[in-house]
Motif scaffolding. Sequence first.
Motif, short mmCIF file in Angstrom:
data_model
loop_
_atom_site.label_atom_id
_atom_site.label_comp_id
_atom_site.label_asym_id
_atom_site.label_seq_id
_atom_site.Cartn_x
_atom_site.Cartn_y
_atom_site.Cartn_z
N LEU A 259 2.09 -18.50 3.33
CA LEU A 259 0.98 -19.56 2.75
C LEU A 259 0.90 -19.31 1.26
N GLY A 260 1.09 -18.29 0.59
CA GLY A 260 1.03 -18.17 -0.73
C GLY A 260 2.45 -18.84 -1.45
N LEU A 261 3.63 -18.54 -0.66
CA LEU A 261 4.87 -19.34 -1.30
C LEU A 261 4.60 -20.79 -1.26
N ILE A 262 4.09 -21.32 -0.17
CA ILE A 262 3.89 -22.80 0.11
C ILE A 262 3.00 -23.17 -1.05
N ALA A 263 1.97 -22.51 -1.26
CA ALA A 263 0.80 -22.86 -2.42
C ALA A 263 1.53 -22.72 -3.64
N THR A 264 2.63 -22.02 -3.98
CA THR A 264 3.05 -22.01 -5.42
C THR A 264 3.64 -23.63 -5.82
N GLN A 265 4.09 -24.43 -4.62
CA GLN A 265 4.55 -25.37 -5.06
C GLN A 265 3.52 -26.56 -4.63
N PHE A 266 2.74 -26.15 -3.58
CA PHE A 266 1.74 -27.29 -3.03
C PHE A 266 0.40 -26.79 -2.79
N PRO A 267 -0.41 -26.42 -4.02
CA PRO A 267 -1.80 -25.87 -3.87
C PRO A 267 -2.79 -26.55 -3.09
N HIS A 268 -2.11 -28.06 -2.69
CA HIS A 268 -3.20 -28.58 -1.83
C HIS A 268 -3.55 -28.14 -0.68
N ILE A 269 -2.71 -27.18 0.12
CA ILE A 269 -2.93 -26.48 1.27
C ILE A 269 -3.92 -25.58 1.41
N ILE A 270 -4.39 -25.41 0.16
CA ILE A 270 -5.49 -24.05 0.07
C ILE A 270 -6.84 -24.61 0.80
N GLY A 271 -7.44 -23.94 1.54
CA GLY A 271 -8.66 -24.03 2.28
C GLY A 271 -8.93 -25.37 3.08
N VAL A 272 -9.89 -25.98 3.03
CA VAL A 272 -10.18 -26.95 4.04
C VAL A 272 -9.45 -28.28 3.41
N GLY A 273 -9.19 -28.44 2.15
CA GLY A 273 -8.48 -29.57 1.83
C GLY A 273 -9.37 -30.81 1.43
N TYR A 274 -10.62 -30.69 1.09
CA TYR A 274 -11.37 -31.86 0.68
C TYR A 274 -11.00 -32.60 -0.65
N GLU A 275 -10.31 -31.75 -1.67
CA GLU A 275 -10.16 -32.45 -2.73
C GLU A 275 -9.03 -33.29 -2.56
N THR A 276 -8.07 -33.16 -1.73
CA THR A 276 -6.93 -33.72 -1.56
C THR A 276 -7.05 -35.17 -0.59
N THR A 277 -8.11 -34.82 0.20
CA THR A 277 -8.74 -35.76 1.28
C THR A 277 -9.42 -37.02 0.38
N GLU A 278 -10.22 -36.37 -0.53
CA GLU A 278 -10.89 -37.39 -1.57
C GLU A 278 -9.84 -38.25 -2.30
N ASP A 279 -8.88 -37.72 -2.90
CA ASP A 279 -7.56 -38.44 -3.38
C ASP A 279 -7.07 -39.32 -2.71
N ALA A 280 -6.90 -39.19 -1.33
CA ALA A 280 -6.23 -40.21 -0.48
C ALA A 280 -7.20 -41.07 -0.20
N LEU A 281 -8.49 -41.08 -0.15
CA LEU A 281 -9.42 -42.24 0.23
C LEU A 281 -9.59 -42.83 -1.16
N LEU A 282 -9.34 -42.48 -2.23
CA LEU A 282 -9.62 -43.10 -3.42
C LEU A 282 -8.05 -43.72 -3.94
N ALA A 283 -6.93 -43.69 -3.03
CA ALA A 283 -5.77 -44.25 -3.20
C ALA A 283 -5.09 -43.72 -4.45
N GLU A 284 -5.30 -42.43 -4.80
CA GLU A 284 -5.00 -41.88 -5.79
C GLU A 284 -3.33 -41.06 -5.58
#
Length: 525
Positions: free
Chosen positions: A269-294
């Motif tokens: 997971l740490g190796l993945i997070a170095t390239q994609f920190p979006h996977i950390i935790g529940v992911g609500y920040e990235t979900t919000e970005d998707a809903l806002l079409a960002e």
Amino acid sequence: MLIWPVAVFVGVATGYAVLGFRYLIYEFESLAYGADHLTIHSHAATLDWWHLILVPVIGGLIVGQIVTRLSPSGRARGIDEVIEAAALKGGLVGKRQGVASALAALVTLSTGGSSGREGPAVHIGAVIASWVSRRLKAPPITARDILGCAAAAAVSASFNAPIAGALFALEVVLRHYALHSFGPIVVASVVSAVVSRVYLGDFAQFTLPAHTVAFYWEMPAFALLGVVCGLVGVAFIKTLFFAERVADRVQAATRLPDALRPAFAGLLLGLIATQFPHIIGVGYETTEDALLAEIGFLLAVVLTAVKVCAASVTYAGRMGGGVFSPSIMIGALTGAAFGDLATGLFPMVSGSVGLYAFAGMGAVAGAVLGAPISSTLIVFELTGDYQAAIAVMIAVSVSCGVARNFVDRSFFLTQLERRGLHLSDGPQGYLSSTMRAKHLMRHRGAENCAPDSGCWELVAQGAVLRPDDTLERALPMFEQLNGAYLPVVAGGGKENGDLLGALYHVDALRAYNRRLEEELREEHA
């Protein structure tokens, strides 16, 4: 009438327990990454690579000690155990397993694990409900209702979603809508929501930009989105189980101790997070970005695949946590990618990308949970947007219809099916596995029991039951043998002392029908 004040107590207690669980995750996550849960992904992108790797490895080491020392099953459990308790264990879960699972999930979600908090929250509520039921010496039907109250309260407090919480308990945990359950469950869900709103406020988790729906033209697009999301949900479920099988083989080949398995998953997971920190935790920040079409099409597709992989690593590593929050993020990203294509190809008749992401959230979650009603309502209550109801309902219903052709109704029921518990078939499928020959047989020497000579003749033919064999094994044997009884023998020899008695076909059918009648009476009360 005792169930009503009990429902209030369970709702309040579960609400505070889930609230405390949530605050602890926030505090430990902030300590580990130096940011709050709302900005964890963007902040993690600024951290050193070694920091992103070290945190989940340490978390995995701690989780390994928790599950190997405290958990009777050697792993964190979640909603699957609560469903099993409702169906097979009189509404009771083990306290030690529940505490161990909650602690493991707390550490996992605080240190970069890619899972959700709803499964542990429901498990925490189930422990509280079981404690209450044992104190009251509640009969199974009442204990199951109390368990439903706790499950509803947990979901309600986790997502500020009292309507969805109540229906989740009925649709997923109890799997019926009996009136005697509905009232107390609603009360517990509402009370828990009040507790949550007193401390967290009354506002939606996500916000949607302004959107419009060209209903007559766009409905086929949302139906097609449902097909895509159903397939994505199936792929997510199957990837979770595939990753677990691979991890089992790797652990067996390397002789990796059970206590180090979560740490190895944390390293990945740490190796993945170095390239994609979006996977950390529940992911609500990235979900919000998707809903806002960002998030653009290509990034949305990549993040969908990465999140599936990260959640699968977390699950295969036995780190703890639930699958609903990952499903929400995966659904929002899938919907955003689909919406980007739809609005690009048909700009004159398409709504917003955010609306497709909104519908995708519910569609993937519904496919994974096997719960179209509560998944739809959770998405509504997470956003507070009821104007897109038709679009979401179409996507969710189609995705659930697609998914059930490939899995046993849901991720949780598929988990149980893999353990030999056939709950997806309903009471007629699993009741026979709970009834043992030793409890139903006629004892040797009784006037109405079969003669020894007849029993030993059947033993010689291989038509024999052991005391702990269930009707799941016995009934097919009766059909094949076309006889009146089967001998029950302890041990492997043919000595007279090993013969305990005989199970008669008529006794087995009578007991099975009686249990089935009790189940149906409870469901339709």
